[in-house]
Scaffold this motif. Structure first.
Motif: not given
Length: 278
Positions: A1-18, A194-205
């Motif tokens: 029951m607890a799992d069913a009521e767990a809040k879903l994330p407000d985002y989705r990770l479309l790309l992950c580049c760790p 500032l250092s050169d930026p590195v791309f770490i991914g795309v998030s979508r709410r």
């Protein structure tokens, strides 16, 4: 029951580049094929203008402007050093930033955000002002949007002699140039710090399926120095406070972040974990 009521994330990770990607590892395909498709229901399509006009009347600080539309993000195979990704981008604007039923009809303007690590190992977070168009008072990472007009793109009607590959390279470079520009304008630090930026991914709410590209940047200034510079930031009116926080404190702020910035934090934590294995 607890799992069913767990809040879903407000985002989705479309790309992950760790491991973090450099400009040479991030390409773009910019085409009108990736623009928003008008909704087949005319009344719903026409309501976009009505909604926009109503919002402008309520908040005079809102303005329309061209943005890149985040359509599909593709990650390529390869080791960390050889990974390649391609972003499929179209053209949209603020006015069309509306959430009909299906994703192909949404504006989906591509935002950006920076996880900035200070010289004393703190992370920079802003609190948005009350007169911004979205999420007033919420915590966010510094950022904004890559801007088509910065590279003189106002439509898909390019000069016939313009090489599409050249356009794609310019758009790809704007992805990296824009995040440095946004950081300098929003928190007031000099670009040289500032250092050169590195791309770490795309998030979508989840709410209105808006994507944001996230980058990791180091700053050679400490928290106190950044706080002093923030008072003179060009775009300081967009926020009311600047915080420099530890990773643990950062996690406690996520409930008051827009979904895409919650995803930005998730991308940063994946990067931190990946660095432990190096």
């Amino acid at each position: 029951m607890a799992d069913a009521e767990a809040k879903l994330p407000d985002y989705r990770l479309l790309l992950c580049c760790p491991s973090g990607l450099s400009p040479s590892q991030v390409s773009v395909e910019f085409s009108e094929r990736y623009d928003r498709i008008p909704h087949p229901e005319i009344c719903l399509e026409n309501s976009i203008s009505e909604i926009w006009d109503g919002r402008v009347q309520q908040n005079a600080s809102l303005f329309n402007g061209k943005k890149f539309r985040g359509h599909i993000m593709h990650g390529g195979a390869g080791s960390d050093e050889k990974s390649q990704i391609c972003l499929h981008l179209g053209l949209t604007d603020y006015r069309d930033f509306y959430d009909p039923v299906r994703c192909q009809h949404t504006s989906s303007p591509l935002g950006n955000g920076a996880i900035i690590e200070t010289s004393d190992k703190r992370i920079v977070v802003l609190q948005r002002s009350d007169n911004v168009g979205e999420f007033p008072g919420h915590f966010v990472f510094p950022g904004g949007h890559p801007e088509p007009q910065e590279i003189r793109i106002v439509s898909h009607q390019f000069d016939k002699d313009m090489d599409p590959k050249f356009i794609n390279r310019k758009v790809s470079q704007e992805m990296f140039d824009s995040i440095i520009r946004e950081v300098v304008e929003e928190i007031g630090v000099p670009e040289a710090s500032l250092s050169d930026p590195v791309f770490i991914g795309v998030s979508r709410r989840v709410l209105n399926v808006r994507p944001a590209a996230f980058f990791f940047i180091k700053c050679n200034l400490d928290s106190k120095e950044i706080q002093q510079l923030y008072s003179t930031a060009q775009d300081g009116y967009e926020s009311t406070h600047l915080y420099t926080v530890s990773r643990n404190d950062l996690k406690d702020m996520t409930s008051k972040m827009p979904g895409c910035h919650q995803g930005g934090l998730a991308l940063y934590m994946l990067m931190v974990e990946a660095l432990k294995d190096v």
